[in-house]
Each structure stands twice: as structure tokens, then as C-alpha cells.
Motif scaffolding. Sequence first.
Motif, mmCIF file in Angstrom:
data_model
loop_
_atom_site.group_PDB
_atom_site.id
_atom_site.type_symbol
_atom_site.label_atom_id
_atom_site.label_comp_id
_atom_site.label_asym_id
_atom_site.label_seq_id
_atom_site.Cartn_x
_atom_site.Cartn_y
_atom_site.Cartn_z
ATOM 1 N N HIS A 77 -18.880 14.316 60.627
ATOM 2 C CA HIS A 77 -17.653 14.349 61.415
ATOM 3 C C HIS A 77 -17.282 12.924 61.839
ATOM 4 C CE1 HIS A 77 -14.994 15.057 64.873
ATOM 5 N NE2 HIS A 77 -14.635 16.104 64.164
ATOM 6 N N HIS A 78 -15.984 12.632 61.797
ATOM 7 C CA HIS A 78 -15.542 11.249 61.968
ATOM 8 C C HIS A 78 -15.836 10.662 63.350
ATOM 9 C CE1 HIS A 78 -12.118 13.613 63.416
ATOM 10 N NE2 HIS A 78 -11.799 12.568 64.128
ATOM 11 N N ALA A 79 -15.994 11.498 64.371
ATOM 12 C CA ALA A 79 -16.274 10.953 65.708
ATOM 13 C C ALA A 79 -17.658 10.303 65.778
ATOM 14 C CB ALA A 79 -16.155 12.044 66.775
ATOM 15 N N GLU B 262 -24.484 16.398 62.775
ATOM 16 C CA GLU B 262 -23.334 15.490 62.690
ATOM 17 C C GLU B 262 -22.344 15.895 61.605
ATOM 18 O OE1 GLU B 262 -25.349 11.387 64.420
ATOM 19 O OE2 GLU B 262 -25.578 11.817 62.296
ATOM 20 N N THR B 263 -22.727 16.867 60.775
ATOM 21 C CA THR B 263 -21.797 17.323 59.743
ATOM 22 C C THR B 263 -20.804 18.312 60.349
ATOM 23 O OG1 THR B 263 -23.231 19.164 59.105
ATOM 24 C CG2 THR B 263 -23.528 17.080 57.927
ATOM 25 N N ASP B 264 -19.720 18.554 59.605
ATOM 26 C CA ASP B 264 -18.752 19.555 60.052
ATOM 27 C C ASP B 264 -18.443 20.513 58.906
ATOM 28 O OD1 ASP B 264 -16.793 18.422 58.368
ATOM 29 O OD2 ASP B 264 -15.959 17.191 59.958
ATOM 30 N N ALA B 265 -17.528 21.430 59.141
ATOM 31 C CA ALA B 265 -17.257 22.483 58.162
ATOM 32 C C ALA B 265 -16.595 21.957 56.888
ATOM 33 C CB ALA B 265 -16.416 23.592 58.791
ATOM 34 N N GLN B 266 -16.246 20.668 56.841
ATOM 35 C CA GLN B 266 -15.808 20.069 55.575
ATOM 36 C C GLN B 266 -17.019 19.619 54.754
ATOM 37 O OE1 GLN B 266 -12.871 16.992 56.333
ATOM 38 N NE2 GLN B 266 -11.255 18.473 56.729
ATOM 39 N N GLY B 267 -18.210 19.796 55.323
ATOM 40 C CA GLY B 267 -19.426 19.437 54.595
ATOM 41 C C GLY B 267 -19.754 17.954 54.654
#
Lengths: 154, 154, 154, 154
Positions: D24-26, D16-21
Motif C-alpha cells: 500500500h502506497h502509504a 503492508e500489502t493491500d487488495a491490489q496485491g
Amino acid sequence: MDGFVFSTDVRVRFAETDAQGIAHHANYLIWFELTRVAYLAEFAGGYNLLREQGIEATVVEAHVRYLVPARFDDVIRVWARCHDVRGARFRYDYVLERADDGTRIADGWTSHACVDARTLRPTRVPAWLIEAIAKAEAPAQEQAAARSSSSASS
Amino acid sequence: MDGFVFSTDVRVRFAETDAQGIAHHANYLIWFELTRVAYLAEFAGGYNLLREQGIEATVVEAHVRYLVPARFDDVIRVWARCHDVRGARFRYDYVLERADDGTRIADGWTSHACVDARTLRPTRVPAWLIEAIAKAEAPAQEQAAARSSSSASS
Amino acid sequence: MDGFVFSTDVRVRFAETDAQGIAHHANYLIWFELTRVAYLAEFAGGYNLLREQGIEATVVEAHVRYLVPARFDDVIRVWARCHDVRGARFRYDYVLERADDGTRIADGWTSHACVDARTLRPTRVPAWLIEAIAKAEAPAQEQAAARSSSSASS
Amino acid sequence: MDGFVFSTDVRVRFAETDAQGIAHHANYLIWFELTRVAYLAEFAGGYNLLREQGIEATVVEAHVRYLVPARFDDVIRVWARCHDVRGARFRYDYVLERADDGTRIADGWTSHACVDARTLRPTRVPAWLIEAIAKAEAPAQEQAAARSSSSASS
């Protein structure tokens, strides 16, 4: 589950279903992953402990056999064992059962490599993690040894 | 689409459907996001240009109205416009249509803040990005002005 | 790609990345799937044609080897070929390349079974689909045959 | 949480994480959804009870405010309350806290309509569900009434 000392339960989310009315097959890799995270939390201080030491575990290979569909709101028991820890590599096996009736719904395995978080170069599995895994898996190993010696003697 | 100069098409993936046989509602936020990425690629050198300058754009708020279900393999045209660029903040509006018949299936908006990638503190939208957005949106602004002046004169 | 007649391109979405800064490994199964959908659209009237006839294709087994990470906004070329169509079963192989430089980033395969959409019982792959696949894959088969005969004669 | 009688905990998955660490908001919409499912399981026999009666609950509108990023392995406490049950419609409010320190990380709401699963036409929220919700939310209502009467008398 014979040969496994660890499991975690995951409830199938509605968002994980697809238009076939079953859990979409890509989610099994996510369930494998959260089981590895739970395994490390149980036996080795958590995945973040690894990350804090500048080490990431990458996925090198993944394999899944889908036996029986999982459905919305099913509770899936994911059994996992870690083995073959050598150099930078290690491997997990999984068996997935429906928690309420024990039906095996899938199995699979993933292989992994530890890498330096900055360079992404392979780096040895830390000694403390090797020990933690060996200690965690010891009961399953002893069971297997006992079975093998008992069948040898019979 | 009146007031919009940019759109991108996205085909509904099977993995994006759910057991209701429709695209799961959380995916709309992902479609919004890939449309922003396509918008920045078209008008402002791409989102990676922002990231290379040590800036991340975070999502502050999101809103979606679901009007008509999207189904597997539907091609969805996502119209987007960027506006209200002030300080660290900016905002996107979206209209989603089925590409084959123009049926509006959803609309929504998201608001964003630029942050320093290291500190995660708000940082002003870079001047080059403000200019790029203003230039991109100018045709829609002019259309709106023309409509408003023509209705005033009638 | 030698032995492959079909590919489709997929751009890595930001939502598909993870905190390692790379595309999360579960997405590869989704990319495989959308490539199968594109393959059927190209050669066999689309996946929905199958579904309209009351047939679903289920995933029986999946395998992925991850070679080089994929990153946000990378365009991935997914090569796919379908083969081993027997009874209810068929199989796809995949090779994934970065589109801009041809680097192989992953490969894998999936095996499938046709099932009756109502009963979920296995049902033979329809004759029209077997023919469509044979026709689609013929050029690759002929290439392989030519290579093999040419190497035999040399 | 003032005004809320129900919460469920969700642990942020690595997927559930993204490359911003960060998460992810979805995924927040997915956490909202699994909280509704847990709410119905607690108070009204589960979402599948609704589905077995040929009723689906669709999402009509969704709103999220992102206040503080959620990170991998954070345990998020999702508070939810259901209200405004009228005709086919009902609405949920959510407050998300980090479980370990109570920091509010997001809030939001979703509105829903009951539809006939076959026709997808709106259908009234079943009486048993209205009653179950009213009973579940009664303690929060009484708290609110008590507060309001106590402030009126002072």
C-alpha cells in the motif's frame, strides 16, 4: 528461550508508537505475522511457496498478553514455535523479549487454517509443510523429552 | 471550501497517533484514499464499480504539506476535488481542516492511473467515470468561472 | 445484539485490506479500540476526559476469533460491552457483524488497566467512570435478569 | 546509488500489502521514516539522542513518486541523503530499489523542521547534528565535485 528453536528480531518503528509513547498494541499481531513469514522462510521455503501452490494460510484466532510496554527503537526478539498441525489447522506460540536485556514484554498465540486461495475452503496442510515443521521443531521436542525423562528418573 | 464541492469527515484514531502525541504523517495518505472512495461512492457508484469492471486505480504520485498537527479524536474534514482527467490519468487535490474551527491542517494532491486489473497496463478512464466527475465538479467550475468573469468586469 | 447496548459502525478502508483481498486481521484490534473510544464518548465524556485526569487505559490482554472475512468497503457493526470493573481493571467484549446482513464476522475481548500517565503504575478506575459504565450497561443487565427470571418461572 | 552514501533494507510485510496485491502506497512514508532513523543511528547517535535533548523533528512536507509496485516479501533498498540544513529545516531525498535486481521502484523527498518538544516551536538544528550530516554526506559531495570538475575540464 526454552522450548523455542526460532526467533527473529524486529525494531519498533516510530510509526508503530502511539500517543502513550509506546508501541501500539495492534502491531504485535503484525510482528507475530512477520515472524511466521521468517519462520517459513527459514524452514519451509517461504510463505510465497505456499501461495504459489494456491494455498493461503488464514488467521482463525489470535491472543496476546501485554506485559511490559515496547518503546520506539527497541529491538524485540520474537520467539515462535509451530505445533498442533492437524488437518487444515496449525498453531503458533510466541514469546517477545526485549533483545538487549531479555525482559519478556509479551506472549501470545495464533491459530490458522490453510484454505484454497480461489474457493477459500479449508484444505489440508500440505505434507511437505507438515514435515518441514516437524523437522524444524524436533530439537525443541527432544529437549522437552529429555527434560521430562530426566525429571522422571530423578 | 472555495473550489471544492465534496468533503468527508474522519476522526483521528488513537492507533493513528504516534509518540509525538499527534497523528502520524503517513495516515494522511490513508485519509486521502478514503476520501476518494467516499467521493466515488457519492458521484460515481463507488470504487468497487470500477473494480468490478476489471479496472484498478493506482497511485502514481502523492504530495502532502503538513501545516498544523492533528490530534487524537480530532474530526478532520477532508475536502477533495478531481480534475485533469486525461487518457488513463486523473488527479485529486485535498484540503484538510479541523472540523470544529476550520483551521487548515494540511493540503496535498495525488495523481492516479487506471490500469487493467489483470495486466496492470494503463487503460483509459472509462467514459462513464469521466462524465460522473465532470458532473460532480461542475458547480465548482461554474463558481470559478463566475468569479473570474465578475473580477474581469469590475 | 443480545446483551449489548452499544455499537458503532466502521467502514473497511482500502488501506486495511491485504493481498488476500480481505481486511488484515490486525485491524480488528484497531476497530475494537475505536469502539471503546466511541463507547466512552457516548457514556462517559470521552477518552480524553480520562487522559486529562492523568489516567491512561492500557491494554493488558486481547483476544480475537475471526469467523468470516471482512472485505473492502464492508460496513462492520462493532458491538461492545464493558464489564468486570474491579480495582484498576476492566474488560470489554465485542461482537462484529456485517451491517448489511447481520453476519457475525468476528468476536473477541480485551482487558485493560488504568495507569497513572506519569508513573505508568496501576491506579483505580475512577468512581465516576465505574458509575457511568454501570449506568450504561444497566439495560443489558436488566434484560439478562428478565430472561433468567422468565426462564426460571417457565 | 550515485549521490547517496547511505541505504537500509526493508522487507515488505504481508500487513503492508493491500487488495491490489501490492504494498500500500502509504507505507512508503513509513519506510522513508525508518530510513531516516537508521541514518541518524549510523551517523549521529540515533533519533533518540535528539529526543533526549528535548527536540523533535517534524515532517513539513512529503512527496512520493511510485514507479513500479513493491510486492509482499520484496526486499526494498531505501537510499537516503540529507541536505539543505538551514535554520530549523532540513530535507531528505530517497530512492527505492528492489534489492535483488536494482529496479527503481519509487523516489521521493521529505522536508523537516526541528521543534522544541514542549512548545512545538521551531528550533535550530543542533550544531552537532549539522556537523554529523555534513561529515556523513561529504563523500557524495566530493564525488559530485569531482564529476563536475572532470566534465568542466573535458
